[in-house]
Design a protein around this motif. Structure first.
Motif, PDB file in Angstrom:
ATOM      1  N   GLU A  26       0.807  -1.225   0.000  1.00 54.44           N
ATOM      2  CA  GLU A  26       0.000   0.000   0.000  1.00 54.44           C
ATOM      3  C   GLU A  26       0.837   1.271   0.000  1.00 54.44           C
ATOM      4  N   ASP A  27       2.114   1.165   0.339  1.00 60.91           N
ATOM      5  CA  ASP A  27       3.008   2.323   0.368  1.00 60.91           C
ATOM      6  C   ASP A  27       3.559   2.679  -1.007  1.00 60.91           C
ATOM      7  N   THR A  28       3.404   1.760  -1.948  1.00 64.65           N
ATOM      8  CA  THR A  28       4.039   1.953  -3.251  1.00 64.65           C
ATOM      9  C   THR A  28       3.060   2.516  -4.281  1.00 64.65           C
ATOM     10  N   ASP A  29       3.628   3.089  -5.339  1.00 63.85           N
ATOM     11  CA  ASP A  29       2.809   3.617  -6.423  1.00 63.85           C
ATOM     12  C   ASP A  29       2.829   2.646  -7.599  1.00 63.85           C
ATOM     13  N   LEU A  30       2.296   3.056  -8.693  1.00 60.36           N
ATOM     14  CA  LEU A  30       2.189   2.208  -9.874  1.00 60.36           C
ATOM     15  C   LEU A  30       3.551   1.688 -10.347  1.00 60.36           C
ATOM     16  N   VAL A  34       8.090   3.500  -3.289  1.00 63.87           N
ATOM     17  CA  VAL A  34       7.330   4.202  -2.255  1.00 63.87           C
ATOM     18  C   VAL A  34       6.907   5.567  -2.780  1.00 63.87           C
ATOM     19  N   TYR A  35       5.611   5.832  -2.678  1.00 63.40           N
ATOM     20  CA  TYR A  35       5.052   7.122  -3.059  1.00 63.40           C
ATOM     21  C   TYR A  35       5.682   8.189  -2.165  1.00 63.40           C
ATOM     22  N   HIS A  36       6.096   9.314  -2.737  1.00 57.72           N
ATOM     23  CA  HIS A  36       6.900  10.309  -2.019  1.00 57.72           C
ATOM     24  C   HIS A  36       6.257  10.783  -0.711  1.00 57.72           C
ATOM     25  N   ALA A  37       4.940  10.952  -0.686  1.00 53.70           N
ATOM     26  CA  ALA A  37       4.272  11.454   0.522  1.00 53.70           C
ATOM     27  C   ALA A  37       4.340  10.459   1.675  1.00 53.70           C
ATOM     28  N   ASN A  38       4.544   9.189   1.373  1.00 55.09           N
ATOM     29  CA  ASN A  38       4.617   8.197   2.445  1.00 55.09           C
ATOM     30  C   ASN A  38       5.876   8.352   3.294  1.00 55.09           C
ATOM     31  N   PHE A  39       6.913   8.950   2.743  1.00 60.60           N
ATOM     32  CA  PHE A  39       8.093   9.239   3.555  1.00 60.60           C
ATOM     33  C   PHE A  39       7.717  10.199   4.690  1.00 60.60           C
ATOM     34  N   LEU A  40       6.799  11.133   4.402  1.00 60.46           N
ATOM     35  CA  LEU A  40       6.326  12.054   5.445  1.00 60.46           C
ATOM     36  C   LEU A  40       5.588  11.290   6.537  1.00 60.46           C
ATOM     37  N   ARG A  41       4.811  10.288   6.156  1.00 56.17           N
ATOM     38  CA  ARG A  41       4.110   9.455   7.141  1.00 56.17           C
ATOM     39  C   ARG A  41       5.111   8.710   8.028  1.00 56.17           C
ATOM     40  N   TYR A  42       6.133   8.152   7.412  1.00 55.44           N
ATOM     41  CA  TYR A  42       7.139   7.427   8.190  1.00 55.44           C
ATOM     42  C   TYR A  42       7.804   8.359   9.200  1.00 55.44           C
ATOM     43  N   MET A  43       8.122   9.567   8.759  1.00 54.38           N
ATOM     44  CA  MET A  43       8.774  10.526   9.650  1.00 54.38           C
ATOM     45  C   MET A  43       7.833  10.979  10.762  1.00 54.38           C
ATOM     46  N   TYR A  78      14.664  14.233  -1.453  1.00 53.65           N
ATOM     47  CA  TYR A  78      14.564  12.821  -1.818  1.00 53.65           C
ATOM     48  C   TYR A  78      15.817  12.454  -2.603  1.00 53.65           C
ATOM     49  N   ARG A  79      16.522  11.438  -2.142  1.00 56.64           N
ATOM     50  CA  ARG A  79      17.772  11.046  -2.786  1.00 56.64           C
ATOM     51  C   ARG A  79      17.631   9.768  -3.605  1.00 56.64           C
ATOM     52  N   ARG A  80      16.873   8.824  -3.049  1.00 56.93           N
ATOM     53  CA  ARG A  80      16.719   7.532  -3.710  1.00 56.93           C
ATOM     54  C   ARG A  80      15.394   6.910  -3.298  1.00 56.93           C
ATOM     55  N   SER A  81      14.861   6.044  -4.127  1.00 60.84           N
ATOM     56  CA  SER A  81      13.576   5.398  -3.865  1.00 60.84           C
ATOM     57  C   SER A  81      13.722   4.228  -2.900  1.00 60.84           C
ATOM     58  N   ALA A  82      12.593   3.891  -2.284  1.00 63.92           N
ATOM     59  CA  ALA A  82      12.478   2.659  -1.513  1.00 63.92           C
ATOM     60  C   ALA A  82      11.456   1.789  -2.231  1.00 63.92           C
ATOM     61  N   LYS A  83      11.540   0.479  -2.008  1.00 64.25           N
ATOM     62  CA  LYS A  83      10.684  -0.459  -2.725  1.00 64.25           C
ATOM     63  C   LYS A  83       9.977  -1.390  -1.754  1.00 64.25           C
ATOM     64  N   LEU A  84       9.022  -2.113  -2.278  1.00 64.40           N
ATOM     65  CA  LEU A  84       8.251  -3.094  -1.529  1.00 64.40           C
ATOM     66  C   LEU A  84       9.172  -4.013  -0.728  1.00 64.40           C
ATOM     67  N   ASP A  85       8.807  -4.224   0.541  1.00 66.62           N
ATOM     68  CA  ASP A  85       9.518  -5.113   1.477  1.00 66.62           C
ATOM     69  C   ASP A  85      10.846  -4.565   1.996  1.00 66.62           C
TER      70      ASP A  85
END
Length: 149
Positions: A26-30, A34-43, A78-85
């Motif tokens: 659910e954190d990832t986009d198409l 990870v969808y960029h706004a989800n980093f804000l949720r993590y923080m 944002y420097r680099r993406s995160a991925k599923l798992d």
């Protein structure tokens, strides 16, 4: 409830708060990152956990009409993406404490590499009114003990 049944919590390592986050579908986009706004949720989760672990009860303060923290300013890179798992780590340190604000630095990391870097200015405001107000003295003392040297 067994300890292993409790939600993940962070921990302090010295003055640094560390909060683990796992990336779910659910954190990832198409594109599968990870969808960029989800980093804000993590923080946000990490900041809330840090306050609770430091002994600051935001829920009680809100309920008693003392006030609440709001994000007054945010600078993020944002420097680099995160991925599923991916198993991420949000590292939080306090940079500056003032009468009504606290400046917080946060990094979302993967295997020691910074994926996202942010500076957050959190302001303590009146319940309902939104006007800045002096943070409780006990909280200022806690923050001063956590300031990065």
């Amino acid at each position: 409830m067994e300890p292993e049944d409790l939600p993940r919590r962070g921990r302090f390592v010295g003055r640094e708060h560390r909060f683990p986050v796992r990336v779910f579908f659910e954190d990832t986009d198409l594109s599968g990152v990870v969808y960029h706004a989800n980093f804000l949720r993590y923080m946000e989760r990490a900041r809330s956990d840090m306050l609770a672990m430091a002994g600051i009860d935001q829920r009680q303060a809100w309920g008693a009409g003392q006030g609440v923290y709001v994000v007054a300013d945010l600078s993020i890179r944002y420097r680099r993406s995160a991925k599923l798992d991916d198993d991420l780590l949000v590292v939080t340190t306090l940079k500056k404490v003032a009468t009504a604000t606290v400046t917080i630095h946060q990094r979302v990391m993967l295997d020691g590499e910074i994926l996202t870097d942010a500076t957050v200015l959190a302001a303590f405001v009146q319940s309902g009114g939104g006007r800045p107000k002096r943070q409780p003295r006990e909280w200022l003392t806690i923050f001063e003990g956590l300031l990065e040297e």
